[in-house]
Design a protein around this motif. Structure first.
Motif, PDB file in Angstrom:
ATOM      1  N   ASP A 253      -2.578  -3.650   9.479  1.00  0.00           N
ATOM      2  CA  ASP A 253      -2.972  -3.980   8.139  1.00  0.00           C
ATOM      3  C   ASP A 253      -2.012  -3.800   6.914  1.00  0.00           C
ATOM      4  N   VAL A 254      -1.822  -4.429   6.211  1.00  0.00           N
ATOM      5  CA  VAL A 254      -0.762  -4.067   4.767  1.00  0.00           C
ATOM      6  C   VAL A 254      -1.956  -4.458   3.800  1.00  0.00           C
ATOM      7  N   LYS A 255      -2.354  -3.145   3.173  1.00  0.00           N
ATOM      8  CA  LYS A 255      -3.200  -3.127   2.141  1.00  0.00           C
ATOM      9  C   LYS A 255      -2.581  -3.804   0.798  1.00  0.00           C
ATOM     10  N   PHE A 256      -3.608  -4.313   0.114  1.00  0.00           N
ATOM     11  CA  PHE A 256      -3.361  -4.780  -1.231  1.00  0.00           C
ATOM     12  C   PHE A 256      -3.324  -3.697  -2.187  1.00  0.00           C
ATOM     13  N   THR A 257      -2.538  -3.453  -3.313  1.00  0.00           N
ATOM     14  CA  THR A 257      -2.444  -2.494  -4.150  1.00  0.00           C
ATOM     15  C   THR A 257      -1.953  -2.757  -5.740  1.00  0.00           C
ATOM     16  N   THR A 258      -2.572  -2.393  -6.619  1.00  0.00           N
ATOM     17  CA  THR A 258      -2.005  -2.574  -7.996  1.00  0.00           C
ATOM     18  C   THR A 258      -1.043  -1.631  -8.684  1.00  0.00           C
ATOM     19  N   ARG A 259      -1.043  -0.655  -7.691  1.00  0.00           N
ATOM     20  CA  ARG A 259       0.041   0.549  -8.063  1.00  0.00           C
ATOM     21  C   ARG A 259       1.514  -0.034  -7.972  1.00  0.00           C
ATOM     22  N   PRO A 260       2.368   0.561  -8.784  1.00  0.00           N
ATOM     23  CA  PRO A 260       4.093   0.138  -8.796  1.00  0.00           C
ATOM     24  C   PRO A 260       4.406   0.722  -7.398  1.00  0.00           C
ATOM     25  N   LYS A 261       5.471   0.003  -7.041  1.00  0.00           N
ATOM     26  CA  LYS A 261       6.071   0.249  -5.683  1.00  0.00           C
ATOM     27  C   LYS A 261       6.799   1.527  -5.843  1.00  0.00           C
ATOM     28  N   ARG A 262       6.765   2.350  -4.899  1.00  0.00           N
ATOM     29  CA  ARG A 262       7.636   3.524  -5.024  1.00  0.00           C
ATOM     30  C   ARG A 262       8.820   3.367  -4.451  1.00  0.00           C
ATOM     31  N   GLU A 263       9.822   4.225  -4.714  1.00  0.00           N
ATOM     32  CA  GLU A 263      11.484   4.152  -4.053  1.00  0.00           C
ATOM     33  C   GLU A 263      11.074   4.328  -2.375  1.00  0.00           C
ATOM     34  N   GLY A 264      11.648   3.220  -1.938  1.00  0.00           N
ATOM     35  CA  GLY A 264      11.879   3.168  -0.428  1.00  0.00           C
ATOM     36  C   GLY A 264      10.557   2.298   0.021  1.00  0.00           C
ATOM     37  N   GLU A 265       9.560   1.873  -0.562  1.00  0.00           N
ATOM     38  CA  GLU A 265       8.565   1.037  -0.402  1.00  0.00           C
ATOM     39  C   GLU A 265       9.027  -0.423  -0.031  1.00  0.00           C
TER      40      GLU A 265
ATOM     41  N   LEU B 222     -11.193  -0.157  -3.433  1.00  0.00           N
ATOM     42  CA  LEU B 222     -11.016   1.297  -3.835  1.00  0.00           C
ATOM     43  C   LEU B 222     -10.235   1.662  -4.958  1.00  0.00           C
ATOM     44  N   ILE B 223     -10.679   2.406  -5.920  1.00  0.00           N
ATOM     45  CA  ILE B 223      -9.705   2.668  -7.072  1.00  0.00           C
ATOM     46  C   ILE B 223      -9.438   4.292  -6.749  1.00  0.00           C
ATOM     47  N   TYR B 224      -7.927   4.603  -6.666  1.00  0.00           N
ATOM     48  CA  TYR B 224      -7.758   5.831  -6.478  1.00  0.00           C
ATOM     49  C   TYR B 224      -6.492   6.133  -7.505  1.00  0.00           C
ATOM     50  N   ASN B 225      -6.693   7.191  -8.148  1.00  0.00           N
ATOM     51  CA  ASN B 225      -5.778   7.608  -9.194  1.00  0.00           C
ATOM     52  C   ASN B 225      -5.288   6.484 -10.162  1.00  0.00           C
ATOM     53  N   GLY B 226      -6.342   5.550 -10.513  1.00  0.00           N
ATOM     54  CA  GLY B 226      -6.361   4.497 -11.412  1.00  0.00           C
ATOM     55  C   GLY B 226      -5.682   3.234 -10.828  1.00  0.00           C
ATOM     56  N   TRP B 227      -5.618   3.132  -9.660  1.00  0.00           N
ATOM     57  CA  TRP B 227      -4.901   1.826  -8.983  1.00  0.00           C
ATOM     58  C   TRP B 227      -5.885   1.438  -7.887  1.00  0.00           C
ATOM     59  N   TRP B 228      -6.053   0.251  -7.855  1.00  0.00           N
ATOM     60  CA  TRP B 228      -6.500  -0.616  -6.719  1.00  0.00           C
ATOM     61  C   TRP B 228      -5.935  -0.596  -5.426  1.00  0.00           C
ATOM     62  N   TYR B 229      -6.811  -0.139  -4.277  1.00  0.00           N
ATOM     63  CA  TYR B 229      -6.308  -0.356  -2.975  1.00  0.00           C
ATOM     64  C   TYR B 229      -7.202  -1.326  -2.299  1.00  0.00           C
ATOM     65  N   SER B 230      -6.981  -2.440  -1.567  1.00  0.00           N
ATOM     66  CA  SER B 230      -7.894  -3.155  -0.770  1.00  0.00           C
ATOM     67  C   SER B 230      -7.396  -3.606   0.410  1.00  0.00           C
ATOM     68  N   ILE B 231      -8.402  -3.924   1.343  1.00  0.00           N
ATOM     69  CA  ILE B 231      -8.029  -4.706   2.460  1.00  0.00           C
ATOM     70  C   ILE B 231      -8.678  -5.917   2.730  1.00  0.00           C
ATOM     71  N   SER B 232      -8.000  -6.973   2.933  1.00  0.00           N
ATOM     72  CA  SER B 232      -8.405  -8.282   2.989  1.00  0.00           C
ATOM     73  C   SER B 232      -9.515  -8.528   3.935  1.00  0.00           C
ATOM     74  N   LYS B 233     -10.546  -9.349   3.988  1.00  0.00           N
ATOM     75  CA  LYS B 233     -11.276  -9.928   4.899  1.00  0.00           C
ATOM     76  C   LYS B 233     -10.478 -10.364   5.980  1.00  0.00           C
ATOM     77  N   GLU B 234      -9.466 -11.262   5.825  1.00  0.00           N
ATOM     78  CA  GLU B 234      -8.488 -11.812   6.775  1.00  0.00           C
ATOM     79  C   GLU B 234      -8.103 -10.694   7.379  1.00  0.00           C
ATOM     80  N   SER B 235      -7.628  -9.723   6.940  1.00  0.00           N
ATOM     81  CA  SER B 235      -6.672  -8.836   7.642  1.00  0.00           C
ATOM     82  C   SER B 235      -7.792  -7.743   8.688  1.00  0.00           C
ATOM     83  N   TRP B 236      -8.814  -7.580   7.980  1.00  0.00           N
ATOM     84  CA  TRP B 236      -9.848  -6.713   8.636  1.00  0.00           C
ATOM     85  C   TRP B 236     -10.229  -7.677   9.945  1.00  0.00           C
ATOM     86  N   LEU B 237     -10.289  -8.738   9.968  1.00  0.00           N
ATOM     87  CA  LEU B 237     -10.481  -9.649  11.314  1.00  0.00           C
ATOM     88  C   LEU B 237      -9.308  -9.678  12.211  1.00  0.00           C
ATOM     89  N   ASN B 238      -8.202  -9.820  11.600  1.00  0.00           N
ATOM     90  CA  ASN B 238      -6.972 -10.129  12.383  1.00  0.00           C
ATOM     91  C   ASN B 238      -6.160  -8.966  12.880  1.00  0.00           C
TER      92      ASN B 238
END
Length: 174
Positions: free
Chosen positions: A27-39, A66-82
């Motif tokens: 799975d590759v989660k979705f997030t609204t947080r900015p990308k860190r160096e190396g990501e 889920l909101i963590y430290n002010g940013w959203w982190y999410s798993i899509s339904k498609e990813s959970w299934l696949n």
């Protein structure tokens, strides 16, 4: 079978995920947080705007959010299934319906504090090491919802994967 990797920052979850990505769909989660160096976008996370995430939520495309430290982190339904490999926090795990956890092996990386601190300091970045360590202490305090616990800082990934598969077979997890 799904494999959920959990543990505080610097414990080895990404190290194990990188190994598993060669043999399993990760799975590759979705997030609204900015990308860190190396990501890497699309590998570390799918970096999206809050507007895009709201659109996914409104169209019922998210399995978890889920909101963590002010940013959203999410798993899509498609990813959970696949997908078969996920990285989750205890709060994310608590949101997964019990019936979805029947065919899951949860691996908890419980690596000593000082080693994790050293790893985070080497990693650097804008995020405060002390803030992350403190937040992880709160998030993982009393955590006991796991099947396999990793305590060796230099664990063997191939051996751990073999242990996961053996555990799943013994527990009749498909």
């Amino acid at each position: 079978m799904k494999i959920i990797l959990t543990g505080p920052a610097g414990s080895g979850k990404d190290f194990m995920r990188d190994f598993l990505s060669k043999v399993e769909v990760v799975d590759v989660k979705f997030t609204t947080r900015p990308k860190r160096e190396g990501e890497i976008d699309g590998y570390s996370y799918n970096y999206i705007s809050e507007e895009e995430l709201r659109r996914m939520r409104d169209n019922d495309l998210l399995f978890s959010k889920l909101i963590y430290n002010g940013w959203w982190y999410s798993i899509s339904k498609e990813s959970w299934l696949n997908s078969r490999v996920f990285i989750m926090t205890p709060r994310e795990l608590a949101m997964v319906p019990e019936e979805e956890l029947r065919d899951v092996v949860i691996v908890f990386f419980d690596i000593p504090y000082e080693i994790r601190k050293q790893r985070l300091e080497v990693r650097g970045g804008k995020d405060s090491v002390e803030r992350r360590l403190k937040a992880d202490y709160q998030d993982f305090y009393g955590f006991s919802r796991f099947h396999i616990k990793v305590t060796k800082p230099l664990f063997d990934r191939k051996q751990l994967y073999s242990t996961i598969l053996s555990y799943a077979k013994c527990q009749d997890i498909k």
